[in-house]
Scaffold this motif. Structure first.
Motif, PDB file in Angstrom:
ATOM      1  N   LEU A   1       8.280 -29.005  10.182  1.00 57.19           N
ATOM      2  CA  LEU A   1       7.066 -30.211  10.495  1.00 57.19           C
ATOM      3  C   LEU A   1       6.291 -29.683  11.518  1.00 57.19           C
ATOM      4  N   MET A   2       6.800 -29.154  12.612  1.00 51.80           N
ATOM      5  CA  MET A   2       5.817 -28.568  13.403  1.00 51.80           C
ATOM      6  C   MET A   2       4.977 -27.431  12.890  1.00 51.80           C
ATOM      7  N   GLY A   3       5.377 -26.478  12.282  1.00 50.74           N
ATOM      8  CA  GLY A   3       4.877 -25.307  11.642  1.00 50.74           C
ATOM      9  C   GLY A   3       3.666 -26.006  10.606  1.00 50.74           C
ATOM     10  N   LEU A   4       3.871 -27.361   9.841  1.00 50.86           N
ATOM     11  CA  LEU A   4       3.175 -27.766   9.123  1.00 50.86           C
ATOM     12  C   LEU A   4       1.831 -28.466   9.805  1.00 50.86           C
ATOM     13  N   MET A   5       2.153 -29.204  11.007  1.00 52.07           N
ATOM     14  CA  MET A   5       1.241 -29.716  11.992  1.00 52.07           C
ATOM     15  C   MET A   5       0.079 -28.483  12.472  1.00 52.07           C
TER      16      MET A   5
END
Length: 482
Positions: free
Chosen positions: A371-375
Protein backbone atom coordinates in the motif's frame (compact mmCIF):
# COMPACT_ATOMS: atom_id res chain seq x y z
CA UNK A 1 4.25 35.58 -5.76
CA UNK A 2 2.06 32.85 -7.31
CA UNK A 3 4.50 30.16 -6.20
CA UNK A 4 4.47 31.49 -2.64
CA UNK A 5 0.66 31.53 -2.54
CA UNK A 6 0.62 28.00 -3.95
CA UNK A 7 3.11 26.86 -1.32
CA UNK A 8 1.13 28.29 1.59
CA UNK A 9 -2.12 26.94 0.16
CA UNK A 10 -0.67 23.43 -0.04
CA UNK A 11 0.75 23.68 3.49
CA UNK A 12 -2.63 24.81 4.84
CA UNK A 13 -4.43 21.97 3.06
CA UNK A 14 -2.08 19.31 4.46
CA UNK A 15 -2.24 20.72 8.00
CA UNK A 16 -6.04 20.89 7.90
CA UNK A 17 -6.21 17.27 6.77
CA UNK A 18 -3.90 16.23 9.61
CA UNK A 19 -6.20 18.08 12.02
CA UNK A 20 -9.11 16.19 10.44
CA UNK A 21 -7.27 12.90 11.11
CA UNK A 22 -6.82 13.91 14.76
CA UNK A 23 -10.54 14.64 15.01
CA UNK A 24 -11.33 11.18 13.63
CA UNK A 25 -8.73 9.31 15.67
CA UNK A 26 -9.91 10.98 18.87
CA UNK A 27 -13.19 9.10 18.43
CA UNK A 28 -11.61 5.64 18.41
CA UNK A 29 -12.15 3.30 21.38
CA UNK A 30 -9.34 1.66 23.32
CA UNK A 31 -8.54 -1.95 22.49
CA UNK A 32 -7.53 -5.10 24.29
CA UNK A 33 -3.85 -5.44 23.42
CA UNK A 34 -2.70 -2.07 24.73
CA UNK A 35 -3.35 -2.92 28.38
CA UNK A 36 -1.01 -5.91 28.40
CA UNK A 37 1.66 -4.05 26.40
CA UNK A 38 1.62 -0.75 28.30
CA UNK A 39 1.33 -2.04 31.87
CA UNK A 40 2.94 -4.57 30.99
CA UNK A 41 0.79 -7.60 31.67
CA UNK A 42 1.90 -11.22 31.98
CA UNK A 43 1.91 -11.83 28.20
CA UNK A 44 4.31 -8.97 27.43
CA UNK A 45 6.70 -9.16 30.37
CA UNK A 46 8.83 -11.90 28.82
CA UNK A 47 9.83 -9.98 25.69
CA UNK A 48 10.76 -6.92 27.76
CA UNK A 49 13.05 -9.10 29.88
CA UNK A 50 14.70 -10.70 26.83
CA UNK A 51 15.07 -7.96 24.17
CA UNK A 52 17.12 -9.96 21.68
CA UNK A 53 15.64 -13.42 22.23
CA UNK A 54 18.69 -15.07 23.78
CA UNK A 55 16.53 -17.62 25.58
CA UNK A 56 15.14 -18.74 22.22
CA UNK A 57 18.69 -19.69 21.25
CA UNK A 58 19.82 -21.12 24.57
CA UNK A 59 16.61 -22.76 25.84
CA UNK A 60 14.35 -22.93 22.77
CA UNK A 61 11.85 -20.77 24.67
CA UNK A 62 8.45 -20.04 23.16
CA UNK A 63 6.65 -16.86 24.22
CA UNK A 64 4.74 -13.89 22.87
CA UNK A 65 6.60 -11.61 20.43
CA UNK A 66 10.22 -12.78 20.94
CA UNK A 67 11.44 -10.46 18.14
CA UNK A 68 9.28 -7.39 18.92
CA UNK A 69 11.00 -5.83 21.91
CA UNK A 70 11.25 -2.29 20.53
CA UNK A 71 7.60 -2.22 19.44
CA UNK A 72 6.55 -3.14 22.98
CA UNK A 73 9.05 -0.77 24.58
CA UNK A 74 8.04 2.15 22.35
CA UNK A 75 4.34 1.72 22.99
CA UNK A 76 4.84 1.25 26.73
CA UNK A 77 7.10 4.27 27.00
CA UNK A 78 4.74 6.46 24.99
CA UNK A 79 1.64 5.70 27.04
CA UNK A 80 3.54 6.02 30.30
CA UNK A 81 4.53 9.61 29.49
CA UNK A 82 2.37 11.37 26.89
CA UNK A 83 -1.04 11.02 28.64
CA UNK A 84 0.44 12.65 31.76
CA UNK A 85 1.81 15.54 29.68
CA UNK A 86 -1.61 16.03 28.11
CA UNK A 87 -3.31 15.98 31.52
CA UNK A 88 -2.01 19.51 32.02
CA UNK A 89 -4.53 20.53 29.37
CA UNK A 90 -7.38 18.04 29.76
CA UNK A 91 -8.92 15.44 32.12
CA UNK A 92 -7.30 11.98 32.43
CA UNK A 93 -9.90 10.16 30.33
CA UNK A 94 -9.58 12.62 27.46
CA UNK A 95 -5.78 12.56 27.70
CA UNK A 96 -5.60 8.86 26.84
CA UNK A 97 -7.75 9.21 23.73
CA UNK A 98 -5.86 12.35 22.71
CA UNK A 99 -2.54 10.51 23.12
CA UNK A 100 -3.76 7.78 20.75
CA UNK A 101 -4.92 10.36 18.20
CA UNK A 102 -1.74 12.40 18.50
CA UNK A 103 0.46 9.39 17.78
CA UNK A 104 -1.56 8.54 14.69
CA UNK A 105 -1.22 12.08 13.37
CA UNK A 106 2.54 12.12 14.05
CA UNK A 107 2.99 8.84 12.15
CA UNK A 108 0.89 10.10 9.25
CA UNK A 109 2.78 13.40 9.13
CA UNK A 110 6.18 11.68 9.17
CA UNK A 111 5.13 9.19 6.50
CA UNK A 112 3.80 11.97 4.27
CA UNK A 113 7.11 13.79 4.55
CA UNK A 114 9.18 10.66 3.86
CA UNK A 115 7.08 9.70 0.82
CA UNK A 116 7.32 13.27 -0.45
CA UNK A 117 11.12 13.15 -0.17
CA UNK A 118 11.16 9.84 -2.05
CA UNK A 119 9.04 11.47 -4.75
CA UNK A 120 10.86 14.79 -5.13
CA UNK A 121 14.38 13.74 -4.16
CA UNK A 122 14.66 16.73 -1.81
CA UNK A 123 14.46 17.12 1.98
CA UNK A 124 13.60 20.84 1.77
CA UNK A 125 10.28 21.91 3.26
CA UNK A 126 10.49 25.12 1.20
CA UNK A 127 9.87 23.34 -2.11
CA UNK A 128 6.30 23.50 -3.35
CA UNK A 129 6.77 20.13 -5.09
CA UNK A 130 7.23 18.43 -1.72
CA UNK A 131 4.03 19.93 -0.35
CA UNK A 132 2.21 19.19 -3.61
CA UNK A 133 3.12 15.52 -3.20
CA UNK A 134 1.89 15.55 0.40
CA UNK A 135 -1.35 17.19 -0.75
CA UNK A 136 -1.80 14.46 -3.37
CA UNK A 137 -1.25 11.68 -0.82
CA UNK A 138 -3.01 12.96 2.27
CA UNK A 139 -6.57 12.13 1.02
CA UNK A 140 -5.47 8.49 0.62
CA UNK A 141 -5.13 8.09 4.40
CA UNK A 142 -8.50 6.59 5.22
CA UNK A 143 -9.59 6.25 8.83
CA UNK A 144 -13.35 6.45 8.41
CA UNK A 145 -13.86 5.47 4.76
CA UNK A 146 -11.92 2.63 3.15
CA UNK A 147 -9.83 1.91 6.21
CA UNK A 148 -10.42 -1.85 6.05
CA UNK A 149 -9.10 -2.00 2.48
CA UNK A 150 -6.26 0.56 2.35
CA UNK A 151 -5.91 2.17 5.77
CA UNK A 152 -2.38 2.99 6.91
CA UNK A 153 -3.41 4.14 10.37
CA UNK A 154 -5.27 1.42 12.24
CA UNK A 155 -8.36 1.90 14.38
CA UNK A 156 -6.51 -0.07 17.05
CA UNK A 157 -3.53 1.97 18.27
CA UNK A 158 -1.44 -1.17 18.88
CA UNK A 159 -1.46 -1.97 15.17
CA UNK A 160 -0.35 1.56 14.31
CA UNK A 161 2.63 1.06 16.64
CA UNK A 162 3.41 -2.38 15.22
CA UNK A 163 2.82 -1.79 11.50
CA UNK A 164 2.58 1.80 10.22
CA UNK A 165 5.20 3.23 12.58
CA UNK A 166 8.03 0.72 11.92
CA UNK A 167 7.26 0.74 8.17
CA UNK A 168 7.65 4.52 8.20
CA UNK A 169 10.97 4.19 10.03
CA UNK A 170 12.11 1.58 7.51
CA UNK A 171 11.43 3.99 4.65
CA UNK A 172 13.35 6.64 6.57
CA UNK A 173 16.30 4.27 7.03
CA UNK A 174 16.42 3.34 3.33
CA UNK A 175 16.00 6.94 2.15
CA UNK A 176 19.71 7.89 1.89
CA UNK A 177 20.44 4.68 -0.05
CA UNK A 178 17.56 5.37 -2.42
CA UNK A 179 18.53 9.01 -3.01
CA UNK A 180 22.16 8.08 -3.69
CA UNK A 181 21.08 5.45 -6.23
CA UNK A 182 18.56 7.81 -7.83
CA UNK A 183 21.16 10.53 -8.29
CA UNK A 184 23.85 8.08 -9.41
CA UNK A 185 26.14 9.23 -6.61
CA UNK A 186 28.16 7.29 -4.00
CA UNK A 187 26.64 7.07 -0.55
CA UNK A 188 28.21 9.69 1.69
CA UNK A 189 27.48 9.47 5.40
CA UNK A 190 29.29 10.99 8.36
CA UNK A 191 30.21 8.67 11.22
CA UNK A 192 27.38 9.96 13.47
CA UNK A 193 24.86 9.23 10.69
CA UNK A 194 26.34 5.76 10.16
CA UNK A 195 26.02 4.97 13.86
CA UNK A 196 22.48 6.38 13.88
CA UNK A 197 21.56 4.15 10.94
CA UNK A 198 22.99 1.06 12.64
CA UNK A 199 21.06 1.90 15.81
CA UNK A 200 17.86 2.27 13.76
CA UNK A 201 18.60 -1.06 12.10
CA UNK A 202 18.73 -2.76 15.48
CA UNK A 203 15.44 -1.13 16.49
CA UNK A 204 13.70 -2.16 13.28
CA UNK A 205 15.05 -5.72 13.21
CA UNK A 206 13.43 -6.34 16.59
CA UNK A 207 10.16 -4.60 15.79
CA UNK A 208 8.09 -7.43 14.41
CA UNK A 209 7.61 -9.76 11.48
CA UNK A 210 6.59 -7.23 8.83
CA UNK A 211 9.95 -5.44 8.76
CA UNK A 212 12.02 -8.61 8.58
CA UNK A 213 9.82 -10.02 5.83
CA UNK A 214 10.02 -6.83 3.76
CA UNK A 215 13.79 -6.63 4.13
CA UNK A 216 14.24 -10.26 3.12
CA UNK A 217 12.15 -9.85 -0.06
CA UNK A 218 13.62 -6.43 -0.89
CA UNK A 219 17.23 -7.52 -0.54
CA UNK A 220 16.54 -10.69 -2.52
CA UNK A 221 15.19 -8.47 -5.29
CA UNK A 222 18.25 -6.20 -5.13
CA UNK A 223 20.55 -9.22 -5.39
CA UNK A 224 18.67 -10.68 -8.35
CA UNK A 225 18.62 -7.29 -10.09
CA UNK A 226 22.37 -6.88 -9.61
CA UNK A 227 23.06 -10.33 -11.04
CA UNK A 228 20.78 -9.61 -14.00
CA UNK A 229 22.61 -6.37 -14.75
CA UNK A 230 25.94 -8.14 -14.55
CA UNK A 231 24.73 -10.86 -16.89
CA UNK A 232 23.45 -8.25 -19.37
CA UNK A 233 26.91 -6.65 -19.32
CA UNK A 234 28.43 -9.97 -20.35
CA UNK A 235 29.90 -10.89 -16.97
CA UNK A 236 30.87 -14.45 -16.22
CA UNK A 237 30.24 -15.96 -12.83
CA UNK A 238 32.96 -18.50 -12.27
CA UNK A 239 34.51 -18.64 -8.77
CA UNK A 240 37.20 -16.09 -9.58
CA UNK A 241 34.98 -13.76 -11.59
CA UNK A 242 32.26 -13.88 -8.93
CA UNK A 243 34.66 -12.78 -6.19
CA UNK A 244 36.02 -9.99 -8.39
CA UNK A 245 32.50 -8.69 -9.09
CA UNK A 246 31.64 -8.67 -5.40
CA UNK A 247 34.83 -6.73 -4.63
CA UNK A 248 33.75 -4.02 -7.06
CA UNK A 249 30.56 -3.30 -5.09
CA UNK A 250 30.54 -0.03 -3.11
CA UNK A 251 31.78 -0.91 0.37
CA UNK A 252 29.77 1.40 2.62
CA UNK A 253 26.21 0.62 1.47
CA UNK A 254 26.97 -3.10 1.16
CA UNK A 255 28.42 -3.20 4.68
CA UNK A 256 25.52 -1.27 6.24
CA UNK A 257 22.79 -3.18 4.43
CA UNK A 258 24.63 -6.44 5.15
CA UNK A 259 24.48 -5.70 8.88
CA UNK A 260 20.76 -4.95 8.57
CA UNK A 261 20.08 -8.14 6.64
CA UNK A 262 21.97 -10.24 9.22
CA UNK A 263 19.96 -8.68 12.05
CA UNK A 264 16.69 -9.30 10.22
CA UNK A 265 17.53 -12.92 9.45
CA UNK A 266 18.32 -13.51 13.12
CA UNK A 267 15.05 -11.85 14.06
CA UNK A 268 13.16 -14.04 11.60
CA UNK A 269 14.78 -17.10 13.15
CA UNK A 270 13.83 -16.32 16.74
CA UNK A 271 10.39 -15.20 15.54
CA UNK A 272 9.62 -18.83 14.73
CA UNK A 273 9.18 -19.34 18.50
CA UNK A 274 6.23 -16.94 18.62
CA UNK A 275 3.64 -18.41 21.02
CA UNK A 276 0.65 -17.12 19.08
CA UNK A 277 1.84 -18.76 15.87
CA UNK A 278 2.38 -22.06 17.66
CA UNK A 279 -1.15 -22.03 19.10
CA UNK A 280 -2.93 -21.45 15.78
CA UNK A 281 -1.98 -23.81 12.99
CA UNK A 282 -3.34 -24.45 9.51
CA UNK A 283 -1.80 -26.55 6.72
CA UNK A 284 0.30 -24.48 4.34
CA UNK A 285 -1.71 -25.44 1.25
CA UNK A 286 -4.90 -24.20 2.91
CA UNK A 287 -3.28 -20.85 3.62
CA UNK A 288 -2.44 -20.48 -0.07
CA UNK A 289 -6.01 -21.33 -1.10
CA UNK A 290 -7.24 -18.36 0.97
CA UNK A 291 -5.16 -15.77 -0.88
CA UNK A 292 -7.73 -15.22 -3.70
CA UNK A 293 -10.47 -14.64 -1.11
CA UNK A 294 -8.23 -12.13 0.68
CA UNK A 295 -7.58 -10.23 -2.56
CA UNK A 296 -11.30 -10.20 -3.37
CA UNK A 297 -12.11 -8.92 0.11
CA UNK A 298 -9.66 -6.03 -0.28
CA UNK A 299 -11.04 -5.05 -3.68
CA UNK A 300 -14.74 -5.57 -3.06
CA UNK A 301 -15.18 -1.84 -2.40
CA UNK A 302 -13.93 0.85 -4.80
CA UNK A 303 -11.24 2.48 -2.62
CA UNK A 304 -8.22 0.33 -3.47
CA UNK A 305 -9.27 -0.37 -7.08
CA UNK A 306 -9.60 3.39 -7.72
CA UNK A 307 -6.08 4.05 -6.38
CA UNK A 308 -4.63 1.14 -8.34
CA UNK A 309 -6.48 2.15 -11.50
CA UNK A 310 -5.36 5.78 -11.24
CA UNK A 311 -1.75 4.69 -10.79
CA UNK A 312 -1.79 2.32 -13.76
CA UNK A 313 -3.47 5.02 -15.86
CA UNK A 314 -0.63 7.36 -14.89
CA UNK A 315 1.87 4.81 -16.14
CA UNK A 316 0.04 4.53 -19.46
CA UNK A 317 -0.16 8.33 -19.86
CA UNK A 318 3.56 8.71 -19.14
CA UNK A 319 4.38 6.14 -21.79
CA UNK A 320 2.01 7.70 -24.31
CA UNK A 321 2.41 11.44 -23.79
CA UNK A 322 5.79 12.11 -22.18
CA UNK A 323 9.20 11.87 -23.81
CA UNK A 324 11.72 9.41 -22.44
CA UNK A 325 13.62 11.04 -19.58
CA UNK A 326 15.28 10.10 -16.31
CA UNK A 327 12.05 10.86 -14.43
CA UNK A 328 9.81 8.84 -16.74
CA UNK A 329 12.29 5.96 -16.65
CA UNK A 330 12.24 6.12 -12.84
CA UNK A 331 8.45 5.74 -12.82
CA UNK A 332 8.68 2.72 -15.11
CA UNK A 333 11.36 1.09 -12.96
CA UNK A 334 9.37 1.70 -9.78
CA UNK A 335 6.22 0.29 -11.42
CA UNK A 336 8.04 -2.85 -12.54
CA UNK A 337 9.87 -3.24 -9.24
CA UNK A 338 6.74 -2.77 -7.15
CA UNK A 339 4.86 -5.27 -9.29
CA UNK A 340 7.53 -7.95 -8.90
CA UNK A 341 7.95 -7.20 -5.20
CA UNK A 342 4.18 -7.52 -4.68
CA UNK A 343 4.00 -10.91 -6.36
CA UNK A 344 6.88 -12.37 -4.36
CA UNK A 345 5.71 -10.78 -1.10
CA UNK A 346 2.16 -12.11 -1.43
CA UNK A 347 3.38 -15.59 -2.33
CA UNK A 348 5.57 -15.64 0.79
CA UNK A 349 2.87 -14.36 3.16
CA UNK A 350 1.40 -17.81 3.97
CA UNK A 351 4.83 -18.92 5.21
CA UNK A 352 4.43 -16.44 8.08
CA UNK A 353 1.84 -18.67 9.72
CA UNK A 354 -1.87 -18.41 10.41
CA UNK A 355 -3.74 -16.08 12.77
CA UNK A 356 -7.42 -16.38 13.65
CA UNK A 357 -7.83 -12.60 13.43
CA UNK A 358 -6.40 -12.69 9.87
CA UNK A 359 -8.30 -15.68 8.43
CA UNK A 360 -7.74 -14.78 4.75
CA UNK A 361 -3.95 -14.32 5.20
CA UNK A 362 -4.08 -11.11 3.16
CA UNK A 363 -5.28 -8.08 5.08
CA UNK A 364 -4.42 -4.40 4.74
CA UNK A 365 -1.95 -4.56 7.65
CA UNK A 366 -0.13 -7.60 6.24
CA UNK A 367 0.21 -5.91 2.82
CA UNK A 368 1.00 -2.43 4.19
CA UNK A 369 4.38 -2.32 2.35
CA UNK A 370 2.47 -2.75 -0.92
CA UNK A 371 0.00 0.00 0.00
CA UNK A 372 2.81 2.41 0.85
CA UNK A 373 4.60 1.52 -2.37
CA UNK A 374 1.40 2.15 -4.33
CA UNK A 375 0.95 5.53 -2.67
CA UNK A 376 4.54 6.46 -3.52
CA UNK A 377 4.12 5.42 -7.14
CA UNK A 378 0.85 7.35 -7.41
CA UNK A 379 2.47 10.50 -6.04
CA UNK A 380 5.59 10.11 -8.19
CA UNK A 381 3.70 9.55 -11.43
CA UNK A 382 1.02 12.18 -10.77
CA UNK A 383 3.53 14.90 -9.95
CA UNK A 384 5.50 14.07 -13.11
CA UNK A 385 2.39 14.31 -15.28
CA UNK A 386 1.26 17.56 -13.67
CA UNK A 387 4.63 19.09 -14.45
CA UNK A 388 5.34 17.71 -17.92
CA UNK A 389 2.08 16.98 -19.71
CA UNK A 390 1.47 19.04 -22.85
CA UNK A 391 -0.69 22.05 -22.07
CA UNK A 392 -3.77 20.87 -23.97
CA UNK A 393 -3.94 17.84 -21.68
CA UNK A 394 -2.70 19.41 -18.45
CA UNK A 395 -5.96 21.03 -17.32
CA UNK A 396 -8.04 17.95 -18.03
CA UNK A 397 -5.55 15.79 -16.17
CA UNK A 398 -5.55 18.18 -13.19
CA UNK A 399 -9.34 17.98 -13.13
CA UNK A 400 -9.10 14.19 -13.04
CA UNK A 401 -6.61 14.30 -10.16
CA UNK A 402 -8.92 16.61 -8.22
CA UNK A 403 -11.83 14.21 -8.81
CA UNK A 404 -9.77 11.29 -7.40
CA UNK A 405 -8.76 13.37 -4.36
CA UNK A 406 -12.34 14.50 -3.81
CA UNK A 407 -13.55 10.90 -4.05
CA UNK A 408 -11.27 9.80 -1.21
CA UNK A 409 -11.90 12.90 0.90
CA UNK A 410 -15.69 12.56 0.64
CA UNK A 411 -15.47 8.82 1.40
CA UNK A 412 -13.57 9.42 4.65
CA UNK A 413 -16.51 10.40 6.83
CA UNK A 414 -15.69 12.63 9.84
CA UNK A 415 -17.98 10.90 12.35
CA UNK A 416 -17.08 7.28 12.97
CA UNK A 417 -19.83 4.76 13.65
CA UNK A 418 -17.77 2.58 15.97
CA UNK A 419 -16.72 5.46 18.22
CA UNK A 420 -15.75 5.78 21.89
CA UNK A 421 -18.80 7.66 23.20
CA UNK A 422 -20.08 4.66 25.14
CA UNK A 423 -16.61 3.77 26.42
CA UNK A 424 -15.96 7.34 27.60
CA UNK A 425 -19.26 7.28 29.50
CA UNK A 426 -18.37 3.93 31.06
CA UNK A 427 -14.95 5.23 32.16
CA UNK A 428 -16.58 8.33 33.66
CA UNK A 429 -18.99 6.12 35.57
CA UNK A 430 -16.12 3.94 36.75
CA UNK A 431 -14.15 6.98 37.91
CA UNK A 432 -17.12 8.40 39.82
CA UNK A 433 -17.97 5.15 41.61
CA UNK A 434 -16.85 4.57 45.19
CA UNK A 435 -17.12 0.77 44.93
CA UNK A 436 -14.01 -1.44 44.47
CA UNK A 437 -15.93 -3.51 41.91
CA UNK A 438 -18.20 -1.66 39.50
CA UNK A 439 -20.98 -3.04 37.36
CA UNK A 440 -21.14 -1.10 34.11
CA UNK A 441 -23.87 -0.99 31.48
CA UNK A 442 -24.34 -3.57 28.76
CA UNK A 443 -23.44 -1.40 25.81
CA UNK A 444 -19.78 -1.62 24.87
CA UNK A 445 -16.33 -2.97 25.53
CA UNK A 446 -14.04 -1.03 27.87
CA UNK A 447 -10.32 -1.23 27.03
CA UNK A 448 -10.83 -4.80 25.81
CA UNK A 449 -11.58 -6.80 22.67
CA UNK A 450 -14.61 -8.37 24.29
CA UNK A 451 -17.20 -7.45 26.91
CA UNK A 452 -15.76 -8.39 30.28
CA UNK A 453 -18.26 -10.59 32.14
CA UNK A 454 -16.30 -11.22 35.34
CA UNK A 455 -14.38 -8.70 37.51
CA UNK A 456 -11.32 -10.96 37.65
CA UNK A 457 -10.76 -10.39 33.92
CA UNK A 458 -10.49 -6.63 34.45
CA UNK A 459 -7.62 -6.83 36.96
CA UNK A 460 -4.90 -5.48 34.64
CA UNK A 461 -7.27 -2.99 33.02
CA UNK A 462 -8.04 -1.64 36.47
CA UNK A 463 -4.33 -1.28 37.24
CA UNK A 464 -3.67 0.70 34.06
CA UNK A 465 -6.69 2.97 34.53
CA UNK A 466 -5.51 3.73 38.05
CA UNK A 467 -1.97 4.34 36.77
CA UNK A 468 -3.30 6.92 34.30
CA UNK A 469 -5.22 8.65 37.07
CA UNK A 470 -8.63 7.86 35.59
CA UNK A 471 -9.63 6.20 38.86
CA UNK A 472 -8.37 7.23 42.29
CA UNK A 473 -8.06 3.60 43.35
CA UNK A 474 -7.83 0.32 41.50
CA UNK A 475 -11.39 -0.53 40.50
CA UNK A 476 -12.28 -3.72 38.76
CA UNK A 477 -15.38 -3.82 36.61
CA UNK A 478 -17.66 -6.01 34.56
CA UNK A 479 -20.56 -5.49 32.17
CA UNK A 480 -24.13 -5.87 33.27
CA UNK A 481 -25.87 -8.89 31.83
CA UNK A 482 -22.68 -10.60 30.65
Amino acid sequence: MKIRLLLWGLILFVLLDLAFTFFQANQLPLEGDMVDIVLPGPMSQRVLQDPFGWTVLTRDSVYVAPNRFFAHAAMGGYFKTVPFALQRLMPPIASVYAACALFGVLVQGLLLYVLAVYTTGSYSLRRWQLWATAALLVPLFQLGGYNDQMGILDRAITYTFFYAFPMTLLLLLLLPFYLAARRGEPLRLSWPRRLALVALMVVLAFNGAIITGVVAVLFLGIGVHWMWRQWQAGARFGPGQWLERVRQLPGLPVALLGVFLALCLYSLYIGQNELEGAEHTMPLWQRYTRIPSGIFWLTRRPGLPVLLGATLLNGWLIRRWLPVSEESQLVRRVLLGLGLFSVVYVLLLPLGGYREYRPLIIRRDSIMPLLMGLMFLYGLSTLLLLRQLPRPHQRRYLAGVLVVSAFFMLSDQPLLTNNNDCERASLARLAASSEPVVRLGEGCTVAAWWKINDPQYSEYNARLLHYWGITKDKKRYYLQGW
